[in-house]
Scaffold this active site. Sequence first.
Site, PDB file in Angstrom:
ATOM      1  N   GLY A 152      -7.709  -6.828   6.514  1.00  0.00           N
ATOM      2  CA  GLY A 152      -7.107  -6.279   5.152  1.00  0.00           C
ATOM      3  C   GLY A 152      -6.788  -4.691   5.331  1.00  0.00           C
ATOM      4  CB  CYS A 153      -4.489  -2.841   3.054  1.00  0.00           C
ATOM      5  SG  CYS A 153      -4.991  -3.417   1.518  1.00  0.00           S
ATOM      6  CG  PHE A 154      -8.924  -0.953   0.587  1.00  0.00           C
ATOM      7  CD1 PHE A 154      -8.413   0.272   0.364  1.00  0.00           C
ATOM      8  CD2 PHE A 154      -8.656  -2.080  -0.518  1.00  0.00           C
ATOM      9  CE1 PHE A 154      -7.737   0.626  -0.853  1.00  0.00           C
ATOM     10  CE2 PHE A 154      -7.867  -1.568  -1.724  1.00  0.00           C
ATOM     11  CZ  PHE A 154      -7.574  -0.129  -1.970  1.00  0.00           C
TER      12      PHE A 154
END
Lengths: 349, 349, 349, 349
Positions: A152-154
């Site tokens: 995921g991005c985070f």
Amino acid sequence: MSENVKVAIIGSTGYGGVELIRLLASHPQAVVTSVTSSSSAGAPIAEGFPHLSEIRTDMLDDVDPALIKSKADLVFLATPAGVAAKLVPSLLEAGLKVIDISGDFRLKSRDSYEKWYKKEAADQHYIDQAEYGLSEVYGDRVLGKDFISNPGCFPTATLLGLVPAVQAGYIDPATIIIDAKSGVSGAGRGASLGTHYSELNENFKAYKVNKHQHIPEIEQVLSDVAGRPVITTFTTHLVPMTRGIMSTMYASIQGERSLEDFISLYNNYYEGRRFVRIRQAGSWPATKEVWGSNYCDIGFSVDERTGRVTIVSVIDNLVKGAAGQAIQNLNLMMGWDETLGLQFVPAYP
Amino acid sequence: MSENVKVAIIGSTGYGGVELIRLLASHPQAVVTSVTSSSSAGAPIAEGFPHLSEIRTDMLDDVDPALIKSKADLVFLATPAGVAAKLVPSLLEAGLKVIDISGDFRLKSRDSYEKWYKKEAADQHYIDQAEYGLSEVYGDRVLGKDFISNPGCFPTATLLGLVPAVQAGYIDPATIIIDAKSGVSGAGRGASLGTHYSELNENFKAYKVNKHQHIPEIEQVLSDVAGRPVITTFTTHLVPMTRGIMSTMYASIQGERSLEDFISLYNNYYEGRRFVRIRQAGSWPATKEVWGSNYCDIGFSVDERTGRVTIVSVIDNLVKGAAGQAIQNLNLMMGWDETLGLQFVPAYP
Amino acid sequence: MSENVKVAIIGSTGYGGVELIRLLASHPQAVVTSVTSSSSAGAPIAEGFPHLSEIRTDMLDDVDPALIKSKADLVFLATPAGVAAKLVPSLLEAGLKVIDISGDFRLKSRDSYEKWYKKEAADQHYIDQAEYGLSEVYGDRVLGKDFISNPGCFPTATLLGLVPAVQAGYIDPATIIIDAKSGVSGAGRGASLGTHYSELNENFKAYKVNKHQHIPEIEQVLSDVAGRPVITTFTTHLVPMTRGIMSTMYASIQGERSLEDFISLYNNYYEGRRFVRIRQAGSWPATKEVWGSNYCDIGFSVDERTGRVTIVSVIDNLVKGAAGQAIQNLNLMMGWDETLGLQFVPAYP
Amino acid sequence: MSENVKVAIIGSTGYGGVELIRLLASHPQAVVTSVTSSSSAGAPIAEGFPHLSEIRTDMLDDVDPALIKSKADLVFLATPAGVAAKLVPSLLEAGLKVIDISGDFRLKSRDSYEKWYKKEAADQHYIDQAEYGLSEVYGDRVLGKDFISNPGCFPTATLLGLVPAVQAGYIDPATIIIDAKSGVSGAGRGASLGTHYSELNENFKAYKVNKHQHIPEIEQVLSDVAGRPVITTFTTHLVPMTRGIMSTMYASIQGERSLEDFISLYNNYYEGRRFVRIRQAGSWPATKEVWGSNYCDIGFSVDERTGRVTIVSVIDNLVKGAAGQAIQNLNLMMGWDETLGLQFVPAYP
């Protein structure tokens, strides 16, 4: 380092899919042979994305594993949560390699997925097959694999900022607090009051406080590198900009560690990894400094007054946080140089 | 509740000064009789601020205490750090009441001021006279005073979010971490690469990490309400927007405290104070929801997994964080209703 | 100048409605007694608009003329095109005064409405009753009327910039070209790809070129003041900002007219009208200079090389272009000073 | 089509220079061997531009023709107006090829330069040598030349939108009105109130109305293709975004010309030129659709009511409007494919 690979993109009408098209257009050994969409099959892709006019003149294909297999060797899934869980088995069975950009195969525990995503989890059999491709941490495991779950991005921004310190015992994992901020493109292309321009412009919001589905993903990796369960406090905020993520991370330092110690530790950990750039003392990364590129820039402050370190990590959420890292995983799967086709200079300003 | 007051504004060509002009234009018992500028005296104020065309047709006065005293009873200082330290003595001696919006008289310790501001501190004699006007915490002390030091923008958002919990012992002060974000107007009207549009638009930056001059101001108040020294971790970020501050604050909970306990505590603490709005469970304040107004909105999350509370507090940095609270202090000094002339509905969207 | 008026707002959950609430909150002689919504009746208005927390604690009413009449004397309609056409007859028959902010009663020709709006027009009987309230041009006709059609946002900025020159024959109406730009709030609160943050941020778009429904409204007024049919070229653009309209207008000058002639003409035309501010030679209005206020600022350039004048006119689309002018019309209907409750200083920056 | 070229960049610390570095990093036959700066020579270029960290580790060179010649074959000048006029002679005499991105050699008339630029013009001798490199119009003349003057940003967008229609006589040149809009990066990296974030965000401004120095450049080309003197009305506006230019252009149609006629004309004119994309009927280009790329997208509306055509043309001001077209000129000079190293897909969103 041999032949080219033909790739298909499922979910070509979202921001992750269209960013894959942008980045792959200059990849020397991958060619996009099919772009699919369940909602717009048959229409020219440039109709919904005029920036692709005269660049991609093809029509959107149906999401049909046999059709895709006839055109491609590997498929990227850039679909909303829940879609890949259902689709991946048939793609793998059709003999396609798969890189899934969604969250459906990141969590090894089905219970955890269902608690945080509020959706039915994928089959454990396929979850077990998925290799979690956080390139600079687990890249070695990706070589030769057929099925990659892209982080995921985070988690990407956060974990690249925390893993070396946690692994080396420089910080106490129990004290980690993560204050994350994202541009709006992270919310996808769906129209809602939550993505409405007039609601977000000249506005700064907190959302999903302590409830974001990226929390268990971050904890799964931190627990792995710490060698014991780690739980964290994690808050997400929405920034009035399109691209970019910053994770500002706080933790209590264990032992005597100076700013230079942290910088050395990280420089050593990421030696030879081109996409992580460790900042010198006093230099703080800003999201624009990685805009449009696959870089993750990391800076530090050690505060003697409080005994805490502050770590700031930035990425472009659509590149290193999605399409870029997915291509990096493609490169690693194929045994190519991980930077192949990804050496973009950030667009500044 | 009697007669009107004539006020002068020093520093009328900065954002704090011009916001005072905007807000005071609708105050029923204060009238701006002099606007001064050391750099542009003699010029019409509307020349540099065309939005004031035909609203304020007066010329900028020199910064001359005798001249100001001939026109006004009270003076607001909206000047850069270091100016008020030199100017306030002569203004007080001229018989003017003073409300200083700058940081020059907030810290009771001259050493602390010189360490964090890197400037020479004001005379201790005048520092001792200055009443720190954090309205909802120390408002009672302001009545009848002649010299008020108006709180900083970050301290206002942060302290209104922390004071009740620290005072009541709901959180452990040693664990407080403050992640603050501000719009660009907080940096003032001076032109520099750091305020350049192309450098800040579509960008999110951290700055002055663990070094911001508002840290000792926050600690001074928290130490006061805790009854013992408190030190904190405090980071500031720049948001690509003009107005608004959010402080996201983290601390370990002491004892068994539910989300409802926090909400009750804060509702009680701020009872009767119109400008602090405590959000219900699940509702998070966004900066736009207080834009242009004197409100401070506060929301909470209690995380049972980590035993921590997350507190989010938002203000408009130019209103509650500067000109608005200064007028609130004027109202409190004069014994008027603190909301007089400040009942603006936030401008949304 | 007598008693107060009780007003209801239909369409309280859109931007026009919520701006009426903001502005009327400080009106000394109007009080909002009912806010209605067809979609959210029964819910607290502050639920969808948290910026109104503790300011308006009432629930949304149903859109029921009898109910509204029991609470109010006058109703503002801030509804999408097509709604007022159906609703106004029953409101008027219930004995309510009506100010319609939508476009349903602006065009005197039903054919023209149906051609440009692609909807069924209102009854001619009611269209004929509606007084078109472009305050500085037709304000005298509004006094004592029961039913006002409030001008569109683009027509307001455009017509205030053109009417004096057309009426005086300073420009040739056949040569008028209008290049208009608007912030996104003009598109309303509905969520669509066209109002999606990531699609509009860092983007500048043209739309509805030669097809905007405000074209016939502009031509209707210009034809009226010119005394003969006027047709115009009109283009609209979307600016990545929330509020503000600029109309840049071009026309060939008739006769010998200097820049000073234009400035004098406009100053004379708008003498005594507080909300129109004519700029001096060399000063160009920017949208931020009227942000949040009811002002319309106008500047000029006379180009001897081409014999053309360029006129730039700016407003806040939600104030002078909607809610603010509607309140100005309320004031004029009631015989009050037209500036009552509207003397906001623009919020700058 | 042979060997590589070594290039130097003068003015590497401005936006034009740094964009050249970004674009040339992926050019297969050009390599940047020297980056110079008169103000920061000796410092690492990445110090002022951290986005270049670990990408360019070299120091800034002095602006010394002999030094540059020892390192490079060709030099790009991305300097403020007035600098190239003085510097080019010594560069050419040192045997360097020159591509000047500034305005110093675009106007063939020294008087015109001095009138519009308010600076001393370059020597006529060197002005005469400079080939004006509007690639899709005059590209044929560039092959083999040593000294190219690169077009301005507004002229590029405007002329690509007008030249085919003017040349073919589809529009009356005397009626042309150009309403242009630019992002803020066009104003360069210099800090001033005019580039201050808080002054420009949520703001739309007109500036230099009828006075912009790009007017004579536009007229010089239009006069050339029309075969007679053309004068135009030209207005510039500042959009709250970083990159992007839109020119909205109006003119009276000559003869009977349908929308399809215009589309055909332009498609024919630009046949084989990859960087100009003509939109289909009903599709309007937006600046984001060319962001970061060398494309110029053009759309049309033919209005039968007024007999006018509206032409909308968009570019990225730093790419097609500056660094990108300069590289296109490099390609054309060298006899390479004009798209070499420039096939970037626009970054969307």
